[in-house]
Design an enzyme around this catalytic site. Structure first.
Site: not given
Length: 378
Positions: A26-27, A110, A150, A215, A238
Site C-alpha cells: 500500500m502506497a 492499481c 496481482k 474485504d 485496508r
C-alpha cells in the site's frame, strides 16, 4: 494435544509461511517500519510499497530508499510496477544481480487514474500480449527468484480479463496469482466478488498458488474466504490499517487457536507508540512523526476520544508530544464493537481513465508513450 491446523502453509517458490497471509503493498503505508510492526504480530509475507521499474533502473534516490529492508526481513518481498517489458526485465535482473529482494510481485491491480491513464496497473491485462510479454520478461530475468502477479477482475464488468491473464501468467512461470475481487471501475467501493477467486482457483494448475484479496477485515473473514473459494492464502490491505494486531489474529485463526482478546485503549496506544518509534527509526524524527499522523484516525476508530484531542494527535510533531497526548487517554476503555469492518479508502465507482484508443486492439503490443512512472510509491 495441539490445536488442529485450519489451512496448509503458503508456499511461494522456495519460501513458506505457516500462516497463509500476505500484506498487500500500500502506497505510503507498507514502508519498512510498518512491515516490521506487522511482522512482530504474526507470520506471513510482507510486501513493500509499489516500486516503479523505471525508478529502480535509473536508481532514483527515493526509490532506492524505499527498497531498504530490515536485516531480519525474510523473505524480502518487492512489488514492481511497469508497462514496458524491457524496463521490467532490466529491473528484475537488477533485483537478482544486486540481491535486492527474494520475491518479486508485479502490480496489475492499481486502479488509480494516474496509473491507468498510462496503461499501467489494472488497465494493463486488457492488452493481453503486452501483459504476457511483461510477465515473461520478469520471469526470464528472475533466475531463482519467484515472481507473482496481482490483478483485478478486469477494467469493468464488460471487460473482465482475470482468467485469461492468470492463465498467461501461469504459462509464463509465475509462482502465484493474487486477485483483488473487484474491477478497476469499482475501485474500493461495493463488495468484493469472492466467487471470482473460486473460479480462478479452478482455472489454474494446483502448483500455482491463488491468493484472495478483498474485504478481509477480520480473521473470520479470512477463514470464510478460504472456505468459500478454496484459495491458498489471503491478501490483507485496508483491514490492517490501525490494526496491525490483525496479523496475530490471523496466525491464531489459521493454526486453529483461540483468537487473542481485542486490545483495550491502553494496548492500542502502546501499538501507536511502537509504530511511531519504528517510523522515526527508519525515516528520521521529522518525516517519521509526520508519517504517523495519517494513522491516528485508523487506530482510534470507534473509541470515545474527543475531537480536539484527535485533532492534536493528527498534528503531532514529536514523540514526546505523542506520549503526552496519549497519556491523557483512559487505558481501560475496551475495544469498541463498531470499530470492526471496512476502513481506509472506499469511495465510489467511476469510469476508468485509459490511454487514448486503449480498448481498440487487445493484441496491440505498443507501449504507450510516457507510460513508465519515474517515482515509486503509487
Amino acid at each position: 494435544m495441539s490445536a488442529p491446523v485450519i489451512h496448509k502453509p503458503l508456499r511461494i517458490g522456495p519460501y513458506e509461511s505457516a500462516t497463509p497471509v500476505v500484506l498487500a503493498p500500500m502506497a505510503g503505508i507498507t514502508n519498512t517500519g510498518f512491515r516490521r510492526l506487522c511482522r512482530e504480530q504474526g507470520a506471513g509475507f510482507y510486501v513493500c510499497e509499489m516500486i516503479t521499474s523505471r525508478g529502480l533502473v535509473e536508481e532514483n534516490p527515493t526509490t532506492l530508499k524505499m527498497i531498504e529492508m530490515d536485516p531480519d526481513e525474510h523473505p524480502r518481498s518487492m512489488q514492481l510496477y511497469g508497462v514496458d517489458p524491457t524496463t521490467i526485465g532490466l529491473a528484475v535482473r537488477m533485483v537478482r544481480e544486486r540481491d535486492l529482494a527474494d520475491h518479486v510481485d508485479l502490480n496489475f491491480g492499481c486502479p488509480v487514474p494516474k496509473v491507468t491513464r498510462r496503461g499501467g496497473g489494472a488497465a494493463l491485462p486488457y492488452k493481453r500480449r503486452l501483459f504476457e510479454a511483461i510477465v515473461r520478461a520478469a520471469v526470464d530475468n528472475a533466475g531463482p527468484i519467484p515472481v507473482t502477479v496481482k490483478m483485478r477482475i478486469g477494467i469493468d464488468d464488460e471487460r473482465q480479463t482475470y482468467l485469461d491473464a492468470a492463465r498467461r501468467a501461469a504459462d509464463a512461470g509465475v509462482a502465484a496469482v493474487a486477485l483483488h475481487a473487484r474491477t478497476a471501475a469499482q475501485r474500493y467501493s461495493g463488495t468484493a466478488d469472492w466467487s471470482a477467486i473460486a473460479r480462478l482457483r479452478d482455472a489454474l494448475p494446483a502448483e500455482v498458488a491463488v491468493l484472495g484479496n478483498g474485504d478481509i477485515f477480520s480473521a473470520a473473514d479470512a477463514l470464510a474466504m478460504v472456505a468459500a473459494t478454496g484459495c491458498d492464502g489471503v491478501v490483507v490491505g485496508r483491514g490492517c490499517l490501525g490494526r496491525p494486531w490483525l496479523f496475530g489474529d490471523l496466525e491464531a485463526a489459521f493454526a486453529g487457536r483461540d483468537l487473542p482478546a481485542p486490545p483495550n485503549l491502553g494496548q492500542v496506544t502502546a501499538m501507536m507508540r511502537r509504530h511511531a518509534e519504528l517510523l522515526i527509526q527508519y525515516m528520521g524524527d521529522y518525516k517519521g512523526i509526520r508519517d504517523m499522523r495519517k494513522h491516528v484516525a485508523w487506530y482510534l476508530k470507534g473509541f470515545p476520544v474527543g475531537g480536539e484531542l484527535r485533532r492534536e494527535l493528527g498534528m503531532v510533531e514529536s514523540l514526546d508530544q505523542l506520549d503526552e497526548l496519549l497519556a491523557g487517554l483512559d487505558p481501560d476503555i475496551p475495544f469498541p464493537a463498531d470499530a470492526d469492518g471496512p476502513r481506509g479508502r472506499q469511495g465510489s465507482p467511476g469510469k476508468v481513465v485509459l490511454p487514448e484508443h486503449w480498448l481498440d486492439d487487445p493484441d496491440d503490443l505498443t507501449v504507450p508513450a510516457g507510460a513508465e512512472l519515474e517515482h515509486s510509491g503509487g
